[in-house]
Design an enzyme around this catalytic site. Structure first.
Site, PDB file in Angstrom:
ATOM      1  N   SER A  12      -0.515   4.126 -21.705  1.00 51.07           N
ATOM      2  CA  SER A  12      -0.114   5.475 -22.081  1.00 51.07           C
ATOM      3  C   SER A  12      -0.563   5.737 -23.510  1.00 51.07           C
ATOM      4  O   SER A  12      -0.318   4.917 -24.398  1.00 51.07           O
ATOM      5  CB  SER A  12       1.407   5.618 -21.997  1.00 51.07           C
ATOM      6  N   HIS A  37      -3.242   6.816 -18.591  1.00 60.24           N
ATOM      7  CA  HIS A  37      -2.014   7.498 -18.198  1.00 60.24           C
ATOM      8  C   HIS A  37      -1.703   8.542 -19.270  1.00 60.24           C
ATOM      9  O   HIS A  37      -1.423   8.193 -20.417  1.00 60.24           O
ATOM     10  CB  HIS A  37      -0.877   6.475 -18.091  1.00 60.24           C
ATOM     11  N   ASP A  39       0.537  11.493 -20.627  1.00 59.68           N
ATOM     12  CA  ASP A  39       1.879  12.074 -20.539  1.00 59.68           C
ATOM     13  C   ASP A  39       1.855  13.543 -20.930  1.00 59.68           C
ATOM     14  O   ASP A  39       1.477  13.894 -22.054  1.00 59.68           O
ATOM     15  CB  ASP A  39       2.841  11.317 -21.450  1.00 59.68           C
ATOM     16  N   MET A  41       4.299  16.803 -21.315  1.00 59.30           N
ATOM     17  CA  MET A  41       5.699  17.222 -21.422  1.00 59.30           C
ATOM     18  C   MET A  41       5.764  18.671 -21.891  1.00 59.30           C
ATOM     19  O   MET A  41       4.981  19.088 -22.736  1.00 59.30           O
ATOM     20  CB  MET A  41       6.446  16.330 -22.416  1.00 59.30           C
ATOM     21  N   HIS A  71       0.884  12.367 -15.991  1.00 54.56           N
ATOM     22  CA  HIS A  71       2.300  12.233 -15.656  1.00 54.56           C
ATOM     23  C   HIS A  71       2.986  13.516 -16.108  1.00 54.56           C
ATOM     24  O   HIS A  71       3.250  13.699 -17.289  1.00 54.56           O
ATOM     25  CB  HIS A  71       2.869  11.004 -16.351  1.00 54.56           C
ATOM     26  N   MET A  73       5.715  15.625 -16.790  1.00 54.79           N
ATOM     27  CA  MET A  73       7.148  15.733 -17.070  1.00 54.79           C
ATOM     28  C   MET A  73       7.437  17.182 -17.448  1.00 54.79           C
ATOM     29  O   MET A  73       7.671  17.526 -18.605  1.00 54.79           O
ATOM     30  CB  MET A  73       7.528  14.754 -18.182  1.00 54.79           C
ATOM     31  N   MET A 142      10.371   5.283 -12.917  1.00 51.13           N
ATOM     32  CA  MET A 142      10.572   5.274 -14.373  1.00 51.13           C
ATOM     33  C   MET A 142      11.565   4.188 -14.760  1.00 51.13           C
ATOM     34  O   MET A 142      12.641   4.067 -14.167  1.00 51.13           O
ATOM     35  CB  MET A 142      11.082   6.634 -14.845  1.00 51.13           C
ATOM     36  N   ASP A 176       6.812   2.613 -15.453  1.00 42.94           N
ATOM     37  CA  ASP A 176       6.492   3.224 -16.743  1.00 42.94           C
ATOM     38  C   ASP A 176       7.734   3.257 -17.604  1.00 42.94           C
ATOM     39  O   ASP A 176       8.740   3.856 -17.229  1.00 42.94           O
ATOM     40  CB  ASP A 176       5.972   4.650 -16.509  1.00 42.94           C
TER      41      ASP A 176
END
Length: 225
Positions: A12, A37, A39, A41, A71, A73, A142, A176
């Protein structure tokens, strides 16, 4: 020839120097990372903001042939399917918790040419994601609360990984959160084969050695299945 599970390490980049995103990402790949990966958000689903599709697209323009997993979120994952596909994302992993129609979302992701990843937070029972496994390419368990890097690994989440591996022997299962050399054996023995590691890899004195340790530990466990 029957398909076999593969150990895959996807660092990540959340904890890297984001002002040097390309250089940091390329360094991880040069040191043996199998995929990146990313992230994403939105400040709503989780109380933090990170990179979006314009940044992913810029990164893709420099890194051509590497597997990108986003990912997501976010509170409304449907909103970002088209932009992320346009940005060159290979797998769109979203949290099932805020989604009303998960089958429809999976269908749209596939229509845009991306693989489907289904993610659940620590408080979400594995039974909630099991309903949709046939529509997905991967399940993400998670092992911290999503939203921030550097949290402590939640070992109690391994029961979910164990259950999925027992019932779905060839499923790609990703973990993760708080995963590194001190917790990788726990993840590997439970049955995870896709490993996201942020702080432990980014901050390692020897990234290549750390990635190799993570991969070898997982592959050894897979070979015993």
């Amino acid at each position: 020839m029957a398909r076999r599970l593969q150990a895959m390490i996807g660092p990540s980049i959340l904890n890297s120097d984001l002002s040097r995103l390309y250089e940091e990402s390329q360094k991880l790949l040069d040191n043996g990372a199998d995929y990146l990966h990313l992230d994403v958000m939105d400040g709503h689903f989780v109380p933090n903001l990170t990179l979006g599709h314009p940044v992913v697209k810029c990164l893709r323009n420099k890194i051509k042939d590497v597997f990108f997993e986003t990912h997501m979120m976010v509170s409304n994952p449907e909103q970002w399917i088209a932009p992320m596909a346009d940005a060159g994302v290979n797998q769109y992993t979203f949290h099932i918790e805020p989604v009303d129609n998960i089958p429809e979302l999976c269908r749209k992701i596939k229509e845009y040419g991306m693989k489907v990843g289904l993610a659940i937070k620590p408080g979400t029972p594995v039974s909630e994601v099991e309903k949709y496994i046939s529509m997905s390419d991967m399940v993400l368990i998670m092992t911290v609360e999503p939203g921030f890097g550097g949290q402590k690994f939640m070992e109690n989440q391994m029961v979910k990984v164990q259950y999925l591996r027992e019932h779905y022997p060839l499923l790609n299962i990703e973990v993760d959160g708080g995963v590194g050399p001190s917790t990788i054996s726990c993840c590997a023995n439970a049955g995870a084969n896709m490993i996201v590691s942020g702080t432990a890899v980014i901050g390692a004195a020897d990234q290549a050695a750390t990635i190799k340790l993570l991969r070898n530990t997982v592959q050894e466990a897979i070979d015993k299945l």
